[in-house]
Scaffold this active site. Structure first.
Site, short mmCIF file in Angstrom:
data_model
loop_
_atom_site.label_atom_id
_atom_site.label_comp_id
_atom_site.label_asym_id
_atom_site.label_seq_id
_atom_site.Cartn_x
_atom_site.Cartn_y
_atom_site.Cartn_z
N ASN A 48 0.81 -1.23 0.00
CA ASN A 48 0.00 0.00 0.00
C ASN A 48 0.84 1.28 0.00
O ASN A 48 0.31 2.36 -0.23
CB ASN A 48 -0.98 -0.01 1.18
CG ASN A 48 -2.10 -1.03 0.95
OD1 ASN A 48 -2.24 -1.56 -0.15
ND2 ASN A 48 -2.87 -1.31 1.98
N ARG B 269 -16.76 1.62 -1.01
CA ARG B 269 -15.55 2.20 -1.59
C ARG B 269 -15.82 3.37 -2.53
O ARG B 269 -15.48 3.35 -3.72
CB ARG B 269 -14.70 1.14 -2.28
CG ARG B 269 -14.68 -0.13 -1.49
CD ARG B 269 -13.39 -0.65 -1.03
NE ARG B 269 -12.18 0.06 -1.01
CZ ARG B 269 -11.01 -0.54 -1.06
NH1 ARG B 269 -10.92 -1.82 -1.20
NH2 ARG B 269 -9.92 0.18 -0.97
N ARG C 274 -2.89 -11.06 -3.87
CA ARG C 274 -2.96 -9.62 -4.15
C ARG C 274 -1.97 -8.85 -3.29
O ARG C 274 -1.46 -7.81 -3.72
CB ARG C 274 -4.36 -9.08 -3.85
CG ARG C 274 -5.39 -9.50 -4.84
CD ARG C 274 -6.65 -8.72 -4.61
NE ARG C 274 -6.36 -7.30 -4.49
CZ ARG C 274 -7.16 -6.41 -3.94
NH1 ARG C 274 -8.33 -6.79 -3.47
NH2 ARG C 274 -6.83 -5.14 -3.88
#
Ligand code: EPZ
Length: 423
Positions: free
Chosen positions: A23, A121, A399
């Site tokens: 991230n 989101r 991921r």
């Protein structure tokens, strides 16, 4: 398709290392697009989201090449300005293309991300910020179409601290004309890492690590050589939780303990003994006493990270007494609860609160992963459970975790990937 098969009950033992932060890497990859010069980033985790963003960079016409945890980006050949639906739907961080494309080329078309397994989101705050900087926004056929002749600095006040919206604003403001001030900016360490990278590119930023950021736009930014991304605090916490839940004695290297303060405070409260070692490591256990139920409530940094909520819950299923877990960031981040229950956990949900009543043991079962961090929680439960656990849809894990199965098996876990039988 692969499934993960684990046999629980082995105390983990040895030394492992956390990888670089996914991230933190994603916003930095987007930042490289603000320059015409090449950049190289080191310590990059070899995970699917990073490959997907590299794909996006290639679709835009530039070049990205990932090898041995090193990423080379050559951004000067961009000729497309569209992040297509097929890519955005697999990775919402594609929205990071908005800021740099708009600031540098005056045009960005990004597919609307839509909802996902953990919540709605929305991207309204990203759009509000670029509009304040002078962009025109149109929605067409599921795409956000943003255009601007030249972005101009502005004062942007976020009603809530959003990592992604702060990232896009920083990216856009770095090439805008004049000063941008962001109030209620995200203080997440990944934002600070982006600020450090932007400064290495020549950007002028003050207030790093605080909720008040100020950016003076530059005319041009340079490439950066060998920028080392920060360690992944979420992966580090997952590895630590694996040691704790198996009563193991494990040293986790490549951590930034200063970015994990509340997590360590909660571990101490839960009765875990550990030692933080100077230079970036932590030594866990061995644990002889039962974990003590310890409440958490997820909040923006420096609060307890939502990305560790599922893993914390897995540990607390075996703790004494009740644990109250409040999820304040995502509206649908309890998908792992029913799966943990299949392994014998006792958990009740009331709105955004889960009440975990600790049990003495978990038993292996067939379970299904619903997202990245839920996968990690199920692995933790499987490491502690008696007998065999099979986790389907484990592809979510790729991921964001680099070789988690190999890392855990190197310290004694009985864990492997197998082909799923067709039913
Ligand atoms: C980042 O997502 C992370 N993703 C998430 O990690 C993480 O859970 C999240 O931050 C919170 O820490 C990446 O870094 C790629 P936000 P992001 O904008 O940026 C609301 C993982 O497992 N909001 O900080 O999308 C939103 O609904 C992933 O690695 C708006 O209302 O999160 C949420 O309640 C999952 N409007 C809150 O803000 C907006 O325009 C925080 O979201 C944007 C966000």
């Amino acid at each position: 398709m692969k499934k993960m098969v684990l046999h629980g009950g082995r105390a983990l033992k040895g030394t492992i290392s956390a990888s670089g932060s996914k991230n933190a890497t994603l916003p930095i990859m987007a930042a490289t697009l603000l320059s015409d010069e090449p950049s190289t980033i080191t310590g990059v985790p070899m995970v699917r989201d990073i490959r997907t963003f590299s794909e996006l960079i290639k679709i835009l016409g530039a070049n990205a090449y990932l090898e041995s945890n090193m990423l080379h980006i050559q951004p000067d050949t961009i000729k497309n300005f569209r992040a297509p639906y097929d890519l955005v739907k697999t990775m919402r961080a594609s929205i990071y293309a908005l800021g740099p494309l708009l600031a540098k080329y005056g045009r960005a078309e990004v597919s609307m991300p839509g909802g996902c397994a953990i919540g709605l989101r929305p991207i309204d705050l990203h759009l509000m910020a670029v509009k304040k900087l002078g962009a025109q926004i149109e929605m067409k056929h599921g795409y956000v179409i943003a255009t601007a002749k030249k972005l101009r600095g502005a004062r942007i006040v976020f009603p809530k601290a959003s990592l992604g919206a702060t990232v896009n604003t920083l990216l856009a403001a770095s090439l805008a004309q004049g000063v941008t001030v962001i109030e209620n900016a995200s203080k997440e360490p990944e934002v600070t890492d982006l600020c450090n990278f932007l400064q290495a590119m020549g950007a002028v930023i003050s207030g790093k690590g605080t909720g008040l950021l100020s950016i003076t736009g530059s005319r041009k930014l340079n490439g950066v050589k060998n920028y080392k991304v920060i360690p992944d605090r979420i992966e580090a916490a997952t590895l630590i939780a694996a040691a704790v839940i198996t009563k193991g004695s494990v040293t986790v290297e490549n951590i930034r303990a200063d970015q994990m303060s509340l997590f360590f405070e909660k571990l101490r409260e839960a009765g875990v003994s550990f030692e933080i070692i100077k230079g970036g490591a932590v030594k866990i256990g061995p644990r002889r006493v039962r974990l003590k139920g310890t409440d958490i409530a997820t909040e923006p940094y420096p609060g307890f990270p939502t990305d560790i909520q599922a893993q914390w819950m897995a540990m607390m299923t075996l703790a004494s007494g009740d644990t109250i877990i409040k999820e304040n960031i995502w509206e649908n981040r309890f998908m792992h609860v029913l799966e943990l229950a299949r392994m014998g956990a006792q958990i009740k949900i009331d709105g955004n609160t889960a009440i975990v009543t600790g049990v003495k043991k978990l038993s292996g079962a067939s379970v299904m992963a619903s997202d990245l961090r839920a996968s990690a929680a199920l692995i933790l439960a499987g490491l502690a459970a008696a007998g065999e656990t099979q986790i389907r849809r484990i592809y979510h894990l790729d991921r964001g975790y680099e070789n988690l199965d190999t890392k855990l098996s190197a310290i004694g876990a009985d864990i492997r990937l197998e082909n799923e039988d067709s039913v």
